[in-house]
Scaffold this active site. Structure first.
Site, PDB file in Angstrom:
ATOM      1  N   HIS A  48       0.835  -1.194   0.000  1.00 24.69           N
ATOM      2  CA  HIS A  48       0.000   0.000   0.000  1.00 24.69           C
ATOM      3  C   HIS A  48       0.875   1.251   0.000  1.00 24.69           C
ATOM      4  O   HIS A  48       0.614   2.200   0.743  1.00 24.69           O
ATOM      5  CB  HIS A  48      -0.924  -0.007   1.214  1.00 24.69           C
ATOM      6  CG  HIS A  48      -1.987  -1.048   1.157  1.00 24.69           C
ATOM      7  ND1 HIS A  48      -2.961  -1.069   0.197  1.00 24.69           N
ATOM      8  CD2 HIS A  48      -2.228  -2.125   1.951  1.00 24.69           C
ATOM      9  CE1 HIS A  48      -3.768  -2.105   0.389  1.00 24.69           C
ATOM     10  NE2 HIS A  48      -3.333  -2.770   1.443  1.00 24.69           N
ATOM     11  N   ARG A  73       7.361  -5.939   3.218  1.00 21.97           N
ATOM     12  CA  ARG A  73       6.081  -6.509   2.796  1.00 21.97           C
ATOM     13  C   ARG A  73       5.980  -6.440   1.276  1.00 21.97           C
ATOM     14  O   ARG A  73       5.884  -5.355   0.705  1.00 21.97           O
ATOM     15  CB  ARG A  73       4.905  -5.771   3.425  1.00 21.97           C
ATOM     16  CG  ARG A  73       3.561  -6.353   2.962  1.00 21.97           C
ATOM     17  CD  ARG A  73       2.397  -5.958   3.827  1.00 21.97           C
ATOM     18  NE  ARG A  73       2.002  -4.558   3.667  1.00 21.97           N
ATOM     19  CZ  ARG A  73       0.868  -4.060   4.168  1.00 21.97           C
ATOM     20  NH1 ARG A  73       0.038  -4.852   4.864  1.00 21.97           N
ATOM     21  NH2 ARG A  73       0.567  -2.789   4.006  1.00 21.97           N
ATOM     22  N   ASP A  87      16.722 -11.984  -2.619  1.00 22.93           N
ATOM     23  CA  ASP A  87      18.032 -11.799  -3.241  1.00 22.93           C
ATOM     24  C   ASP A  87      18.628 -10.438  -2.908  1.00 22.93           C
ATOM     25  O   ASP A  87      19.852 -10.292  -2.810  1.00 22.93           O
ATOM     26  CB  ASP A  87      17.937 -11.963  -4.760  1.00 22.93           C
ATOM     27  CG  ASP A  87      17.811 -13.411  -5.205  1.00 22.93           C
ATOM     28  OD1 ASP A  87      17.958 -14.315  -4.353  1.00 22.93           O
ATOM     29  OD2 ASP A  87      17.559 -13.660  -6.405  1.00 22.93           O
ATOM     30  N   GLU A 151      -6.202 -11.592   7.421  1.00 27.99           N
ATOM     31  CA  GLU A 151      -6.826 -10.273   7.294  1.00 27.99           C
ATOM     32  C   GLU A 151      -8.331 -10.303   7.072  1.00 27.99           C
ATOM     33  O   GLU A 151      -8.910  -9.241   6.817  1.00 27.99           O
ATOM     34  CB  GLU A 151      -6.173  -9.516   6.133  1.00 27.99           C
ATOM     35  CG  GLU A 151      -4.676  -9.383   6.234  1.00 27.99           C
ATOM     36  CD  GLU A 151      -4.112  -8.464   5.174  1.00 27.99           C
ATOM     37  OE1 GLU A 151      -4.266  -7.241   5.316  1.00 27.99           O
ATOM     38  OE2 GLU A 151      -3.529  -8.973   4.195  1.00 27.99           O
ATOM     39  N   ASP A 177      -8.440  -4.586   6.890  1.00 27.17           N
ATOM     40  CA  ASP A 177      -9.118  -5.533   6.008  1.00 27.17           C
ATOM     41  C   ASP A 177     -10.062  -6.437   6.787  1.00 27.17           C
ATOM     42  O   ASP A 177     -11.121  -6.829   6.275  1.00 27.17           O
ATOM     43  CB  ASP A 177      -8.090  -6.364   5.228  1.00 27.17           C
ATOM     44  CG  ASP A 177      -7.478  -5.585   4.077  1.00 27.17           C
ATOM     45  OD1 ASP A 177      -8.235  -5.212   3.161  1.00 27.17           O
ATOM     46  OD2 ASP A 177      -6.274  -5.344   4.098  1.00 27.17           O
TER      47      ASP A 177
END
Length: 255
Positions: A48, A73, A87, A151, A177
């Site tokens: 977000h 995230r 990575d 969520e 959520d």
């Protein structure tokens, strides 16, 4: 060279409370500033926020000299996004919107090299200190930490099976959520939502996994900690900036 240690993962295993903050503003300067503010962990958010995968590299580098640990995230539970972030050196990932044990297993597989998973193999990555960590591909899993977000009301009913997935290191409740899924969009503080959060935290703890949450309400954050959260995010950079700027403006407006 030694495999870089994940202090956040160790703290969760030890049951030590970890206080966190959300980093939604892209750019290394803000991230470095937040890393000096005394938080145990800071989420670099690419779900977000306008921050994208390449942007996370200088942000993680800015945080690296400090005690604060980076939690990244990804935008979704996607094997390619997860591979790229790992990575680049992310050691702890927070995977959004995990609805089932099957989706949790998919996230675990994306975190692990074959034969235990499907993470793509590359040699000269920042994660392996550019090939200098001996046996990195055999040992990387030791220091990686996977947090999955539950969520929705549906996901909360599946906490025991999600928590039982080998490779899931913690479950994180997404209040916004969750509230929407319960018919209370924009009202995370609704009593029914608060009751669901309490039940979810207790269910996660009962399943033997660390529980986490994000809430900018300090009183509710303390209640969540009393219920059992051990990684608790207590604010967001963009909200803190907006609140401080609006408050300062208000103090100088004419009555």
């Amino acid at each position: 060279m030694m495999l870089p240690q994940n202090r956040f993962k160790r703290a969760l295993k030890d049951g030590r409370q970890q206080i966190g903050l959300w980093n939604s503003i892209p750019g290394s300067l803000v991230t470095e500033l937040l890393a000096t503010c005394g938080y145990d962990w800071v989420v670099i958010d690419t779900e977000h926020a306008v921050t994208d995968v390449p942007d996370t590299l200088p942000m993680m580098q800015a945080m690296a000299p400090y005690r604060t640990q980076a939690v990244v995230r990804p935008a979704s539970n996607d094997v390619v996004l997860i591979k790229r972030l790992l990575d680049l050196g992310a050691q702890t990932l927070l995977i959004p919107y995990v609805q089932s044990a099957e989706e949790a297993r998919a996230a675990v597989a994306a975190m692990r090299y074959a034969p235990r998973g499907i993470r793509g193999v590359a040699g000269m990555t920042r994660a392996s200190v550019f090939g200098q960590v001996a046996g990195y591909h055999l040992r990387a899993e030791e220091e990686l930490c996977l947090l999955v977000q539950v969520e929705t009301a549906e996901a909360l009913t599946r906490i025991p099976e999600i928590a039982a997935v080998d490779g899931v290191d913690g479950l994180f409740i997404g209040p916004a959520d969750l509230a929407a899924s319960m018919g209370h969009p924009g009202n995370s503080g609704h009593p029914d939502v608060a009751a669901a959060i309490e039940g979810a935290i207790r269910a996660i703890v009962a399943a033997g996994k660390p529980a986490g949450i994000l809430t900018p309400d300090p009183d509710f954050a303390r209640r969540c900690m009393e219920w059992g959260t051990t990684f608790t995010a207590v604010g967001m950079d963009i909200s803190l900036l907006a609140q401080a700027a609006r408050g300062l403006s208000a103090r100088f407006r004419p009555e």
